[in-house]
Write an enzyme that holds these catalytic residues in place. Structure first.
Site, PDB file in Angstrom:
ATOM      1  N   GLU A 106       0.847  -1.200   0.000  1.00  0.00           N
ATOM      2  CA  GLU A 106       0.000   0.000   0.000  1.00  0.00           C
ATOM      3  C   GLU A 106       0.879   1.246   0.000  1.00  0.00           C
ATOM      4  O   GLU A 106       1.942   1.271   0.634  1.00  0.00           O
ATOM      5  CB  GLU A 106      -0.917  -0.016   1.230  1.00  0.00           C
ATOM      6  CG  GLU A 106      -1.963   1.066   1.275  1.00  0.00           C
ATOM      7  CD  GLU A 106      -2.971   0.843   2.408  1.00  0.00           C
ATOM      8  OE1 GLU A 106      -3.317  -0.334   2.663  1.00  0.00           O
ATOM      9  OE2 GLU A 106      -3.386   1.821   3.033  1.00  0.00           O
ATOM     10  N   ASP A 108       0.133   5.389   0.600  1.00  0.00           N
ATOM     11  CA  ASP A 108      -0.970   6.212   1.104  1.00  0.00           C
ATOM     12  C   ASP A 108      -0.740   7.708   1.048  1.00  0.00           C
ATOM     13  O   ASP A 108       0.331   8.202   1.419  1.00  0.00           O
ATOM     14  CB  ASP A 108      -1.222   5.907   2.595  1.00  0.00           C
ATOM     15  CG  ASP A 108      -1.828   4.546   2.834  1.00  0.00           C
ATOM     16  OD1 ASP A 108      -2.351   3.952   1.886  1.00  0.00           O
ATOM     17  OD2 ASP A 108      -1.761   4.086   3.986  1.00  0.00           O
ATOM     18  N   GLU A 110      -3.249  10.291   3.086  1.00  0.00           N
ATOM     19  CA  GLU A 110      -4.440  10.458   3.903  1.00  0.00           C
ATOM     20  C   GLU A 110      -4.446  11.878   4.455  1.00  0.00           C
ATOM     21  O   GLU A 110      -3.434  12.357   4.977  1.00  0.00           O
ATOM     22  CB  GLU A 110      -4.485   9.450   5.047  1.00  0.00           C
ATOM     23  CG  GLU A 110      -4.671   8.014   4.602  1.00  0.00           C
ATOM     24  CD  GLU A 110      -4.847   7.074   5.779  1.00  0.00           C
ATOM     25  OE1 GLU A 110      -5.965   6.970   6.316  1.00  0.00           O
ATOM     26  OE2 GLU A 110      -3.838   6.446   6.165  1.00  0.00           O
ATOM     27  N   ASN A 125       2.144   6.922   4.209  1.00  0.00           N
ATOM     28  CA  ASN A 125       2.646   5.644   4.722  1.00  0.00           C
ATOM     29  C   ASN A 125       2.900   4.720   3.545  1.00  0.00           C
ATOM     30  O   ASN A 125       2.290   4.865   2.479  1.00  0.00           O
ATOM     31  CB  ASN A 125       1.641   5.009   5.687  1.00  0.00           C
ATOM     32  CG  ASN A 125       2.280   4.006   6.636  1.00  0.00           C
ATOM     33  OD1 ASN A 125       3.467   3.691   6.534  1.00  0.00           O
ATOM     34  ND2 ASN A 125       1.488   3.487   7.564  1.00  0.00           N
ATOM     35  N   TRP A 200      -8.665   8.409  15.746  1.00  0.00           N
ATOM     36  CA  TRP A 200      -7.226   8.687  15.640  1.00  0.00           C
ATOM     37  C   TRP A 200      -6.875   9.920  14.817  1.00  0.00           C
ATOM     38  O   TRP A 200      -5.789  10.495  14.968  1.00  0.00           O
ATOM     39  CB  TRP A 200      -6.493   7.483  15.023  1.00  0.00           C
ATOM     40  CG  TRP A 200      -6.608   7.384  13.543  1.00  0.00           C
ATOM     41  CD1 TRP A 200      -7.666   6.916  12.840  1.00  0.00           C
ATOM     42  CD2 TRP A 200      -5.622   7.769  12.565  1.00  0.00           C
ATOM     43  NE1 TRP A 200      -7.421   6.974  11.490  1.00  0.00           N
ATOM     44  CE2 TRP A 200      -6.174   7.490  11.285  1.00  0.00           C
ATOM     45  CE3 TRP A 200      -4.349   8.329  12.651  1.00  0.00           C
ATOM     46  CZ2 TRP A 200      -5.472   7.754  10.105  1.00  0.00           C
ATOM     47  CZ3 TRP A 200      -3.658   8.590  11.474  1.00  0.00           C
ATOM     48  CH2 TRP A 200      -4.213   8.299  10.220  1.00  0.00           C
ATOM     49  N   GLY A 204      -4.750  12.673  17.600  1.00  0.00           N
ATOM     50  CA  GLY A 204      -4.686  11.321  18.138  1.00  0.00           C
ATOM     51  C   GLY A 204      -6.007  10.793  18.650  1.00  0.00           C
ATOM     52  O   GLY A 204      -6.032   9.854  19.456  1.00  0.00           O
TER      53      GLY A 204
END
Length: 296
Positions: A106, A108, A110, A125, A200, A204
């Protein structure tokens, strides 16, 4: 009656092979009607401009997502995205490549929502063989909700480059030579989505989604791919393909970082990077991953 010239079997075979090569190479500006399936929340997805723009919405009932009809093994993929304006805390808008299965690969982008007035966080990521944990996060140097901006994933056998409006913000090199997993063998589809990630996404998980602000709407347009397709278990982009030499003239195949791109990358990482897994000793108490020490 005019006679038609006969074609030798070898010529017919050659013409058919050329047609296959052309059809397997994607180099197009996409249309969401033709290139993607809505995979979740179809009533929260709205096609505009004859299918050239897609607006995804999120409320308490549902979010929405799409995936490409095609699978790819290496390529360059661009999408223009306009993010949710105002108080978007708790939302996650994504644009990424992914394969299937528990040992998936993957890559990413986001976009983590914010409280009004706070900056969006761009979360990146890379997963390989099911393992991730290679996050880098950035603020952006513009308001990503005011207009569309171009987000690009370049994925080749040698490197991954993530770019924003043509500026590379991250490079991931293929370091399989020192046993660092790299997404080099599994075909991936392209995905986009908006979903509730308030466990999250914002601070966080401290800041939750304010559903009074719904619907939250993110828009996608001007998808462009220069890539090789995965078809019938084969790809003309695989590193061990005897026909890979046919694509050496493709710019994306050999794209790297020139001096100006390297300087821009350093500028972004110095001024806008807010998290780098390579600097997170709490996450890696037994030692920072090997690729963090590799020559850049």
């Amino acid at each position: 009656m005019a006679s038609h010239p006969s074609h030798s079997p070898a010529l017919v075979k050659l013409l058919a092979w050329i047609f296959v090569l052309i059809s397997l190479m994607a180099d197009c500006e996409g249309n969401f009607l033709e290139d993607f399936h809505i995979t979740w929340g179809p009533d929260h997805a709205k096609l505009l401009d004859n299918g050239r723009t897609l607006a995804l919405s999120l409320d308490q009932a549902s979010g929405s997502s799409f995936q490409s009809k095609n699978e790819y093994l290496f390529g360059k993929f661009e999408m223009q995205i306009k993010l949710v304006p105002g108080n978007s805390a708790g939302t996650d808008t994504s644009f990424y490549l992914s394969s299937q299965g528990s040992a998936h690969d993957e890559i990413d982008f986001e976009f983590l929502g914010n409280l009004s007035g706070d900056p969006y966080i761009l979360h990146t990521n890379v997963y390989s063989k099911g393992g991730g944990g290679r996050e880098q996060q950035f603020y952006l140097w513009f308001d990503p909700t005011a207009d569309f901006h171009t987000y690009s994933i370049l994925w080749t056998p040698k490197r991954i480059l993530l770019s924003v409006d043509g500026t590379v913000i991250r490079e991931v090199k293929n370091l399989e030579s020192i046993s660092v997993p790299y997404p080099s063998k599994q075909p991936m589809r392209l995905y986009g989505s908006i979903w509730n990630a308030d466990f999250w996404a914002t601070r966080g998980g401290i800041v939750k989604t304010n559903w009074k602000q719904a619907p939250f709407i993110a828009s996608y347009r001007k998808f462009h791919a220069e890539a090789c397709l995965w078809s019938s278990g084969k790809s003309f982009c695989s590193s061990n393909s005897s026909s890979s030499s046919l694509f050496k003239s493709k710019d994306w195949r050999t794209e790297g970082l020139d001096t100006n791109s390297q300087e821009r990358l350093k500028w972004v990482q110095k001024n806008y990077m807010i998290y780098d897994y390579c600097a997170d000793r709490k996450k890696f108490p037994r030692g920072i991953p090997a690729e963090c020490f590799a020559t850049k």
